[in-house]
Design a protein around this motif. Sequence first.
Motif, PDB file in Angstrom:
ATOM      1  N   VAL A 139      -4.470  60.937 -29.850  1.00  0.00           N
ATOM      2  CA  VAL A 139      -3.498  60.843 -28.757  1.00  0.00           C
ATOM      3  C   VAL A 139      -4.206  60.394 -27.481  1.00  0.00           C
ATOM      4  CG1 VAL A 139      -3.651  63.267 -27.994  1.00  0.00           C
ATOM      5  CG2 VAL A 139      -1.526  62.024 -27.698  1.00  0.00           C
ATOM      6  N   ASP A 140      -5.462  60.784 -27.352  1.00  0.00           N
ATOM      7  CA  ASP A 140      -6.278  60.257 -26.259  1.00  0.00           C
ATOM      8  C   ASP A 140      -7.735  60.223 -26.704  1.00  0.00           C
ATOM      9  OD1 ASP A 140      -6.784  63.035 -26.079  1.00  0.00           O
ATOM     10  OD2 ASP A 140      -7.131  62.921 -23.917  1.00  0.00           O
ATOM     11  N   GLU A 141      -8.471  59.360 -26.050  1.00  0.00           N
ATOM     12  CA  GLU A 141      -9.886  59.238 -26.385  1.00  0.00           C
ATOM     13  C   GLU A 141     -10.670  58.903 -25.135  1.00  0.00           C
ATOM     14  OE1 GLU A 141     -12.607  59.970 -27.588  1.00  0.00           O
ATOM     15  OE2 GLU A 141     -12.593  59.083 -29.591  1.00  0.00           O
ATOM     16  N   ARG A 142     -11.834  59.491 -25.052  1.00  0.00           N
ATOM     17  CA  ARG A 142     -12.743  59.194 -23.949  1.00  0.00           C
ATOM     18  C   ARG A 142     -13.432  57.866 -24.269  1.00  0.00           C
ATOM     19  NH1 ARG A 142     -14.520  64.867 -24.250  1.00  0.00           N
ATOM     20  NH2 ARG A 142     -12.690  66.094 -23.741  1.00  0.00           N
ATOM     21  N   VAL A 143     -13.543  56.972 -23.264  1.00  0.00           N
ATOM     22  CA  VAL A 143     -14.146  55.653 -23.525  1.00  0.00           C
ATOM     23  C   VAL A 143     -15.655  55.771 -23.330  1.00  0.00           C
ATOM     24  CG1 VAL A 143     -14.040  53.189 -23.024  1.00  0.00           C
ATOM     25  CG2 VAL A 143     -11.975  54.586 -22.833  1.00  0.00           C
ATOM     26  N   SER A 150     -17.334  62.054 -27.164  1.00  0.00           N
ATOM     27  CA  SER A 150     -16.346  61.290 -27.940  1.00  0.00           C
ATOM     28  C   SER A 150     -15.457  62.222 -28.773  1.00  0.00           C
ATOM     29  CB  SER A 150     -17.095  60.313 -28.862  1.00  0.00           C
ATOM     30  OG  SER A 150     -16.266  59.909 -29.921  1.00  0.00           O
ATOM     31  N   ASN A 151     -14.143  62.065 -28.641  1.00  0.00           N
ATOM     32  CA  ASN A 151     -13.227  62.865 -29.466  1.00  0.00           C
ATOM     33  C   ASN A 151     -13.355  62.473 -30.939  1.00  0.00           C
ATOM     34  OD1 ASN A 151     -12.247  64.332 -27.343  1.00  0.00           O
ATOM     35  ND2 ASN A 151     -10.412  63.064 -27.044  1.00  0.00           N
ATOM     36  N   TYR A 152     -13.654  61.196 -31.176  1.00  0.00           N
ATOM     37  CA  TYR A 152     -13.878  60.715 -32.545  1.00  0.00           C
ATOM     38  C   TYR A 152     -15.058  61.463 -33.165  1.00  0.00           C
ATOM     39  CZ  TYR A 152     -15.612  57.457 -36.118  1.00  0.00           C
ATOM     40  OH  TYR A 152     -16.096  56.895 -37.267  1.00  0.00           O
ATOM     41  N   GLY A 210      -2.417  71.668 -16.616  1.00  0.00           N
ATOM     42  CA  GLY A 210      -1.166  71.264 -17.259  1.00  0.00           C
ATOM     43  C   GLY A 210      -1.198  69.861 -17.836  1.00  0.00           C
ATOM     44  N   HIS A 211      -2.381  69.252 -17.928  1.00  0.00           N
ATOM     45  CA  HIS A 211      -2.407  67.914 -18.547  1.00  0.00           C
ATOM     46  C   HIS A 211      -2.309  68.031 -20.057  1.00  0.00           C
ATOM     47  CE1 HIS A 211      -6.866  68.439 -19.242  1.00  0.00           C
ATOM     48  NE2 HIS A 211      -6.596  67.694 -20.298  1.00  0.00           N
ATOM     49  N   MET A 212      -1.753  67.002 -20.659  1.00  0.00           N
ATOM     50  CA  MET A 212      -1.843  66.863 -22.120  1.00  0.00           C
ATOM     51  C   MET A 212      -2.244  65.421 -22.394  1.00  0.00           C
ATOM     52  SD  MET A 212       2.018  66.606 -23.574  1.00  0.00           S
ATOM     53  CE  MET A 212       3.173  65.445 -22.832  1.00  0.00           C
ATOM     54  N   ALA A 213      -2.848  65.193 -23.554  1.00  0.00           N
ATOM     55  CA  ALA A 213      -3.481  63.900 -23.824  1.00  0.00           C
ATOM     56  C   ALA A 213      -4.324  63.570 -22.590  1.00  0.00           C
ATOM     57  CB  ALA A 213      -2.443  62.863 -24.164  1.00  0.00           C
ATOM     58  N   SER A 214      -4.311  62.305 -22.105  1.00  0.00           N
ATOM     59  CA  SER A 214      -4.961  62.071 -20.807  1.00  0.00           C
ATOM     60  C   SER A 214      -3.907  61.698 -19.781  1.00  0.00           C
ATOM     61  CB  SER A 214      -6.086  61.039 -20.915  1.00  0.00           C
ATOM     62  OG  SER A 214      -7.202  61.629 -21.563  1.00  0.00           O
ATOM     63  N   PRO A 230      -9.454  63.350 -13.762  1.00  0.00           N
ATOM     64  CA  PRO A 230      -9.997  64.556 -13.124  1.00  0.00           C
ATOM     65  C   PRO A 230     -10.826  65.389 -14.100  1.00  0.00           C
ATOM     66  CG  PRO A 230      -7.571  64.531 -13.055  1.00  0.00           C
ATOM     67  CD  PRO A 230      -7.999  63.311 -13.808  1.00  0.00           C
ATOM     68  N   LYS A 231     -10.518  65.292 -15.401  1.00  0.00           N
ATOM     69  CA  LYS A 231     -11.369  65.956 -16.399  1.00  0.00           C
ATOM     70  C   LYS A 231     -12.373  64.908 -16.875  1.00  0.00           C
ATOM     71  CE  LYS A 231     -11.264  68.269 -20.932  1.00  0.00           C
ATOM     72  NZ  LYS A 231     -10.426  68.725 -22.068  1.00  0.00           N
ATOM     73  N   LEU A 232     -13.637  65.234 -16.834  1.00  0.00           N
ATOM     74  CA  LEU A 232     -14.651  64.262 -17.233  1.00  0.00           C
ATOM     75  C   LEU A 232     -14.709  64.145 -18.757  1.00  0.00           C
ATOM     76  CD1 LEU A 232     -17.428  65.221 -14.668  1.00  0.00           C
ATOM     77  CD2 LEU A 232     -15.778  63.328 -14.539  1.00  0.00           C
TER      78      LEU A 232
HETATM   79  O1  6PG Z   1      -9.885  64.665 -24.775  1.00  0.00           O
HETATM   80  C1  6PG Z   1      -9.353  65.497 -24.104  1.00  0.00           C
HETATM   81  O2  6PG Z   1      -9.850  65.934 -23.071  1.00  0.00           O
HETATM   82  C2  6PG Z   1      -8.041  65.957 -24.549  1.00  0.00           C
HETATM   83  O3  6PG Z   1      -7.501  65.458 -25.684  1.00  0.00           O
HETATM   84  C3  6PG Z   1      -7.263  66.912 -23.748  1.00  0.00           C
HETATM   85  O4  6PG Z   1      -5.938  66.562 -23.590  1.00  0.00           O
HETATM   86  C4  6PG Z   1      -7.367  68.281 -24.375  1.00  0.00           C
HETATM   87  O5  6PG Z   1      -6.576  68.352 -25.532  1.00  0.00           O
HETATM   88  C5  6PG Z   1      -6.954  69.346 -23.393  1.00  0.00           C
HETATM   89  O6  6PG Z   1      -7.690  69.169 -22.211  1.00  0.00           O
HETATM   90  C6  6PG Z   1      -7.229  70.727 -23.915  1.00  0.00           C
HETATM   91  O7  6PG Z   1      -8.590  70.900 -24.061  1.00  0.00           O
HETATM   92  P1  6PG Z   1      -9.199  72.305 -24.455  1.00  0.00           P
HETATM   93  O8  6PG Z   1      -8.726  72.592 -25.836  1.00  0.00           O
HETATM   94  O9  6PG Z   1     -10.685  72.068 -24.413  1.00  0.00           O
HETATM   95  O10 6PG Z   1      -8.719  73.291 -23.470  1.00  0.00           O
END
Ligand code: 6PG
Length: 257
Positions: free
Chosen positions: A74-78, A86-88, A161-165, A187-189
């Motif tokens: 759903v989202d990935e860090r580049v 890397s989420n992968y 309250g973020h989901m995905a990015s 804002p989240k690194l």
């Molecule tokens: O890659 C990411 O940063 C995410 O996919 C992000 O959306 C994550 O799902 C939430 O920030 C919850 O993260 P935590 O489970 O670490 O609280």
Amino acid sequence: MSRVKRKKIVFLTKKELAEAMADYTATLSTKFCKERDYFTVVLSGGDLISWLSDLLEPKYLESIEWSKWHIFWVDERVVPWDDKDSNYKLAIDGFLSKVPIPIANIYAIDQDCAALGDAKGAAFLYEKCIKRLVNQNIIRTYKSSGFPQFDLQLLGMGPDGHMASLFPGHYQIKEKANLVTYIINSPKLPPKRITFTLPVINCASYNLMAVCDEAQADAVAKVFEDNYDLPAARLTADTEAIWYLDQAAASKLPIGH
Ligand SMILES: O=C(O)[C@H](O)[C@@H](O)[C@H](O)[C@H](O)COP(=O)(O)O
């Protein structure tokens, strides 16, 4: 657009939450593999991957039709594929390398864009990949909209309250035309990420949002007050949008909620 009302289940422990998540995923795997011979599963980053380890239990390992699974993010860090952020990499190390899903069914972001930190290019190519799989009927489409419809998305929420990015106050939450967009000042690194847009997230048949720990408790309470400033409060699904919370994450919900 789909508008199912969010549901929730509060678990005593993270362990119970993880067991229930494995069971939910396995049940949907059986359903979709039978109905359409494919099961499209979308992962996020964060703690989620560690909770998926229950699927490595023999009862699931031996019964799930892993060869029919197709995995997306759903989202990935580049960042490079082998980067610790890397989420992968997180999913490969913690889960995907331990189950027999064909490597060709695992759709990571473009490796060159990842290595170069090219967020725009990565988003463009991920969208192209999704459209190709829609044309091949591996991914379904949502009613007549032509939008991709994934079978199951497993999501997490941050304390803001973020989901995905999709972050509060950032314009990506408003993106409606593209399937995949990008952010270069998250804002989240780390700061560069790609993400499914809200319409794609909400077209999924089943969305399971798993949230544990007290740090998220305020955000959980706001979501259940329908505070739409929080991107996660906008989560719906076509069939079911369900929140799995541990007691700490649910601790600021009003009594009786
Ligand atoms: O890659 C990411 O940063 C995410 O996919 C992000 O959306 C994550 O799902 C939430 O920030 C919850 O993260 P935590 O489970 O670490 O609280």
